[in-house]
Design an enzyme around this catalytic site. Structure first.
Site: not given
Length: 708
Positions: A38, A84, A120, A327
């Site tokens: 994604y 976001s 997160k 991430k």
């Protein structure tokens, strides 16, 4: 090098594809691709928009967040958008983030940039609105501007207090304070929930099982019945705020400390750090204990600590400039590939799935992994019996990333050329990577979706026949094909639960009213790939009747078969060349090789041909009768932009076409008139730059009235 037309086409594809994945992830809690895949789509979109800023679309993913709310919960407009975050994938990205903050604020080289850092959480975003310390509203993020009211459900979560308490930092909370955070499910609670659902099921083979903790949390929170939510072990962690009447501190950490003092959980790993080096050190510490945390996380979030700096930094379209999500890389393990199965999706896409010897990846036992498509199987050269490396990408969908048993002397694994569900041919169009089943109307894997499309608003638009009834009729064997809809009778409906004389009569009347649908709606309702509303309308206008359209299709099929017979075995170059020749036979403006090939693939498939013939025994498409009125826009191109207040966009389009105009979706030098309503943006500006005539809705109404 990408041309401008190729970039525009790719941006249109990315907008649709990313919107689809947003809906699957945020709206249906059923992602099809990994977070990494994604993110790759989002990065490609951003790169193209940076190179071609004038091609940025109104529906660009860079402007959108999440997915639209579902229909079964009340909608809630967020007082401040729930945005976001931009992503960082490498240490350099974090260093660049701090550098951008420095440059934007014109900070000196020696002035420190303090950040907060926190895990997160992989959960469902939720806002909690407290007024005078009392919880009055809870909402999901939804599409970022509108979410779903989940107040009753949130009240069942033990972590969320009904009333905020005073703390050492503050005697009482402000009059209005909207706390934002993640609803999640701990890993142990997730395993226990799946075990309980399995034990409670009458048939264990049909027991509801959630794929991962995030899906379980989302599915549990977004329930119509708060009792179901109460039975699920949901938790909450706060990470920020939305609308407030006052702030208790002037730093991110200070406000989060106050939120914790009021009684909301905040991560134990929430810390303040100075600069990129300390941020990365904290990232390493969190990554090292990731597997031991009680909940799933997929990275670390950094935020500029000073709130006055946050205010100066502001926002881009979908994310704040003062925050970024760093991430984690995907986790990997080795195992045995036992077999390769083919799954057929609702749209007919054939997806190869690897069946694996169970292996633990990132604390989760993995038994299946996606192989994406035939090209990926060829790239990896995988066969049953190989040892492979499995990656749990984005903590969602495992995939095979390496084959440890590669043997280049073997023949490639044979990808099936027929659909395993219905036996129809599996075709791959030129330039595409996916094989798709061509038996759309009869393929069991696609039937419910095809039936839903057949009766939808822009297709046959059968009032009262929604997805719930379609699924029920299909499950009980009453409706297996579109033709079966027209075989329903009042007597049949009256034998079923919850159907009475009036409701049964109304549905049968609605069905009978569609036995002579407009030709374009009939064609669109068949669900042929690449044949949308506009293409269906163009074909209907060109051939005027079903008989005329079918004669053209038969000629096209004959031409394709003759070309194949003449040359023997085909390849992609042959297919592309043949598709262009077929488009010449179709001879319809706006219909290119892609559509021509899709028409041939659909109608040449015997199962589809039989299903259409069966359908035509129940209905007769109406011929197209051109009824255009002379007007000042006859033969001209019109673009509608902004909000139309007295009519829908479909009504406006129908009016324009009845006046002999062509309606376009974008402004160009070929545009003759732009009708602009409130909120008109880039299209109106471009029209002004090009000197194109512009009118408002009242002016358009006068054009229509003058043509009467």
């Amino acid at each position: 090098m990408t041309t401008e037309s190729q970039a525009a086409e790719r941006l249109a594809f990315l907008a649709a594809e990313i919107a689809r994945h947003n809906a699957l992830y945020h709206g249906e809690d059923a992602p099809e691709i990994s977070d990494a895949d994604y993110d790759a789509l989002m990065r490609e979109n951003a790169a193209l928009e940076a190179e071609y800023p004038h091609l940025v679309r109104a529906d660009s993913p860079s402007k959108l967040v999440g997915a639209a709310p579902s229909g079964h919960l009340a909608k809630v407009a967020h007082a401040q958008p729930m945005l976001s975050l931009d992503n960082a994938f490498a240490d350099e990205d974090v260093v660049d983030f701090v550098g951008r903050v420095r440059r934007y604020l014109s900070l000196g080289a020696e002035e420190p940039v303090a950040l907060t850092a926190e895990p997160k959480i992989d959960g469902l975003s939720c806002s909690l609105r407290y007024e005078k310390g009392v919880l009055v509203l809870a909402a999901t993020r939804g599409d970022g501007t509108t979410g779903e009211d989940v107040t009753a459900n949130v009240r069942t979560i033990d972590d969320i207090p009904e009333r905020l308490r005073g703390g050492d930092l503050l005697s009482s909370p402000p009059d209005v304070f909207e706390i934002r955070g993640e609803v999640y499910m701990a890993k142990a609670d997730f395993a226990a929930l799946n075990a309980r659902l399995l034990a409670e099921a009458e048939d264990p083979a049909k027991a509801r099982q959630f794929a991962n903790p995030r899906n379980a949390a989302a599915g549990s929170l977004r329930q119509k019945d708060p009792g179901v939510t109460a039975s699920r072990p949901l938790r909450f962690l706060a990470h920020g705020w939305g609308e407030v009447s006052a702030l208790p501190a002037d730093t991110q950490k200070g406000v989060m400390d106050a939120i914790a003092a009021w009684g909301l959980p905040v991560s134990d790993d929430f810390v303040r750090v100075d600069g990129a080096a300390q941020a990365l050190s904290h990232y390493r510490a969190i990554e090292a204990k990731r597997a031991d945390l009680p909940f799933d996380i997929d990275g670390v979030v950094y935020k500029v600590d000073r709130l006055d700096w946050q205010k100066r930094l502001g926002f881009v379209a979908r994310a704040p400039r003062w925050a970024i999500a760093h991430k984690f890389p995907a986790e990997k393990a080795q195992t045995l590939l036992k077999d390769i199965d083919i799954q057929v999706g609702r749209t007919g896409k054939l997806t190869p799935v690897a069946r694996l010897e169970p292996v633990t990846v990132g604390g989760v036992v993995v038994t299946n992994a996606t192989l994406h498509n035939a090209d990926e199987i060829g790239r990896l050269d995988v066969h049953p019996g190989d040892r492979v490396v499995v990656q749990r990408a984005g903590d969602v969908i495992p995939q095979i990333v390496e084959n440890l048993s590669r043997d280049e002397t073997r023949d490639p694994w044979p990808f099936p050329q027929t659909c395993p569900e219905c036996g129809s041919a599996a075709e791959r169009e030129p330039g595409e990577v996916d094989y798709r089943c061509t038996g759309g109307l009869i393929c069991p894997a696609q039937r419910v979706e095809r039936l839903r499309h057949f009766v939808s608003r822009h297709a046959l638009d059968i009032e009262g026949l929604g997805l719930t009834h379609i699924e029920s009729f299909f499950r009980d064997g009453l409706v297996q094909s579109p033709a079966d809809i027209f075989r329903l009778t009042k007597d049949i409906l009256l034998t079923r639960e919850r159907w009475a004389e009036v409701s049964a009569g109304n549905l049968i009347a609605a069905i009978d009213a569609k036995r002579h649908p407009p030709l374009d709606r009939f064609l669109f309702a068949l669900g042929i790939r690449h044949v949308g509303e506009v293409t269906a309308r163009d074909l209907a206008r060109r051939y005027r009747s079903w008989e005329g359209l079918k004669a053209m299709i038969d000629r096209t099929i004959e031409a394709r078969d003759a070309a194949v017979q003449a040359i023997g075995e085909t390849d992609e170059k042959f297919a592309a060349r043949t598709a262009k020749e077929l488009a010449a036979i179709v001879e319809t403006p706006g219909v290119g090789p892609e559509v021509a090939l899709a028409l041939v693939d659909f109608f040449a498939e015997p199962h589809n041909a039989d299903a259409v013939a069966d359908l035509l025994s129940q209905l007769q498409p109406a011929d197209v009768i051109h009824e255009t009125r002379a007007s000042e826009v006859s033969g001209k191109t019109v673009v509608f932009t902004g909000t139309l207040e007295t009519m829908s966009r479909d009504e406006a389009k129908a009016q324009a076409e009845a006046l002999g105009a062509k309606v376009a979706g974008s402004v160009s030098a070929k545009t003759d008139l732009v009708v602009a309503g409130p909120g008109a943006g880039s299209k109106l500006k471009k029209a002004s730059d090009l000197g194109i005539a512009v009118t408002d809705e009242a002016g358009w109404a006068k054009i229509v009235a003058d043509a009467q």
